[in-house]
Design an enzyme around this catalytic site. Structure first.
Site, PDB file in Angstrom:
ATOM      1  N   SER A 223       0.848  -1.184   0.000  1.00 57.46           N
ATOM      2  CA  SER A 223       0.000   0.000   0.000  1.00 57.46           C
ATOM      3  C   SER A 223       0.886   1.237   0.000  1.00 57.46           C
ATOM      4  O   SER A 223       2.030   1.197   0.486  1.00 57.46           O
ATOM      5  CB  SER A 223      -0.899   0.016   1.237  1.00 57.46           C
TER       6      SER A 223
ATOM      7  N   TYR B 147      -0.646  -0.756  10.946  1.00 55.92           N
ATOM      8  CA  TYR B 147      -0.986  -1.058   9.549  1.00 55.92           C
ATOM      9  C   TYR B 147       0.077  -0.498   8.605  1.00 55.92           C
ATOM     10  O   TYR B 147       0.558  -1.189   7.701  1.00 55.92           O
ATOM     11  CB  TYR B 147      -2.360  -0.469   9.230  1.00 55.92           C
TER      12      TYR B 147
ATOM     13  N   LYS C  47       2.727  -2.484   5.999  1.00 55.62           N
ATOM     14  CA  LYS C  47       2.817  -2.219   4.565  1.00 55.62           C
ATOM     15  C   LYS C  47       4.250  -1.873   4.144  1.00 55.62           C
ATOM     16  O   LYS C  47       4.686  -2.230   3.053  1.00 55.62           O
ATOM     17  CB  LYS C  47       1.843  -1.110   4.170  1.00 55.62           C
TER      18      LYS C  47
END
Length: 356
Positions: A205, A232, A236
């Protein structure tokens, strides 16, 4: 009555113009890569993690259309079986099956890899797509910190859960997004080598730009109010670095790997949002976010496009090569992440030697 009819006509015209304006605005704001023809994949086997829905299901559908044998690796049995059945019916390809995989459990990852290697003689494409998207029927272990965590709500809007800890003692987003896929890739690597040319696609991402990795605290929830969101982003960044180091180690083997940003995809992004906020968020998602089929295009590009071998280890977005943020180009950090990940998933002992 005539005036009333005229007013209605103007109202309908206004609504029509507004809808047309919205459609034009949506087309201009959404950056979906254009669709392209995919090659024939008959005789090739692919695994798609998170294949029961969202980008994973869309990826699996297109691979099946091309004739590939596709294994949907997903946590939910009913959803996985239903997705496999739906893809078989839509494509006419009977070579689509479901196998259970819970990336939040290293035990489950090992069981999946063992079963796959026993049952499937080939593996040409490994699409590490699944992300941490827990549903209310399968909540994660609650965080150990007391009280509400504002970061959880913000992270929910980005498609991640409210955090928590796995049965292995790691933060849920980081294990599902990185450690589980790291172990899975390592366990299947010999099969990928024996079936080369083969590819590994890791769905990362653009959120990696906000990631910060410290190998000595890897797998622990980061501190602060935005802990889950930061976790998160860290996972990534780990995805992009994983692809980079994996490419280095696979140089000359005809196994190549790529990290991809699928775009901002509307795959139940706002299901955790408060009811009062959804009327605002849903139109924004419609205007700005891609659908699952559009979000799958970069993964499919890196999985199937000819001539990408020289870009192994690189980062792609919108089906184009892009330069990731500086921390994602740090080779020393990539090596440190690799060695720490090996220890955490049980592939390397304390002395630094690989475990049998």
């Amino acid at each position: 009555p005539r005036d009333s009819g005229g007013g209605m006509g103007w109202a309908l015209l206004g609504v029509g113009l507004l809808l047309a304006l919205c459609a034009l605005l949506r087309r201009g704001l959404r950056r979906a890569p254009p669709p392209r023809a995919l090659p024939e994949l008959r005789g090739r086997t692919a695994i798609v993690t998170g294949g029961s829905g969202g980008i994973g299901a869309a990826t699996a559908l297109e691979l099946a259309r091309c004739g590939a044998r596709v294994v949907l690796a997903a946590r939910s049995g009913p959803r996985g079986e239903a997705a496999a059945r739906r893809i078989r019916m839509e494509t006419g390809n009977s070579e689509v099956r479901f196998m259970q995989l819970d990336l939040a459990s290293l035990r489950s990852v090992r069981a999946f890899a063992s079963a796959f290697l026993r049952q499937e003689p080939h593996l040409h494409l490994l699409i590490n797509n699944a992300g941490e998207r827990r549903d209310p029927q399968h909540p994660p272990t609650p965080p150990s910190l007391p009280g509400p965590q504002p970061g959880a709500a913000i992270a929910s809007f980005a498609g991640v859960s409210a955090g928590g800890t796995t049965e292995d003692g790691f933060s849920l987003p980081f294990q599902v997004n990185h450690l589980g896929h790291f172990l899975l890739t390592q366990l299947l690597l010999e099969r990928l080598r024996s079936c080369a040319p083969s590819r590994v696609v890791i769905v990362a991402s653009s959120a990696h730009c906000a990631g910060h990795l410290h190998p000595d605290t890897l797998g622990r929830p980061p501190p602060g109010l935005l802990s889950t969101f930061q976790d998160y982003c860290n996972s990534k960044l780990a995805n992009v670095l994983h692809a980079r180091e994996l490419a280095t180690r696979l140089h000359g083997t005809q196994v190549t790997c790529y990290a991809v940003h699928p775009g901002f995809v509307n795959t139940e992004l706002f299901r955790h949002a408060p009811l009062w906020l959804k009327p605002l968020l849903v139109p924004l998602a419609w205007l700005f976010f891609l659908n699952a089929a559009e979000g799958a295009r970069t993964s499919l590009h890196c999985a199937t496009c000819e001539g990408l071998e020289r870009f192994s280890g690189c980062y792609f977005a919108h089906c184009r090569l892009q330069k990731p943020w500086p921390p994602a180009r740090d080779d020393q950090l990539a090596l440190a992440l690799w060695e720490a990940s090996e220890r955490l998933v049980g592939l390397r002992g304390d002395g630094g030697s690989p475990l049998p």
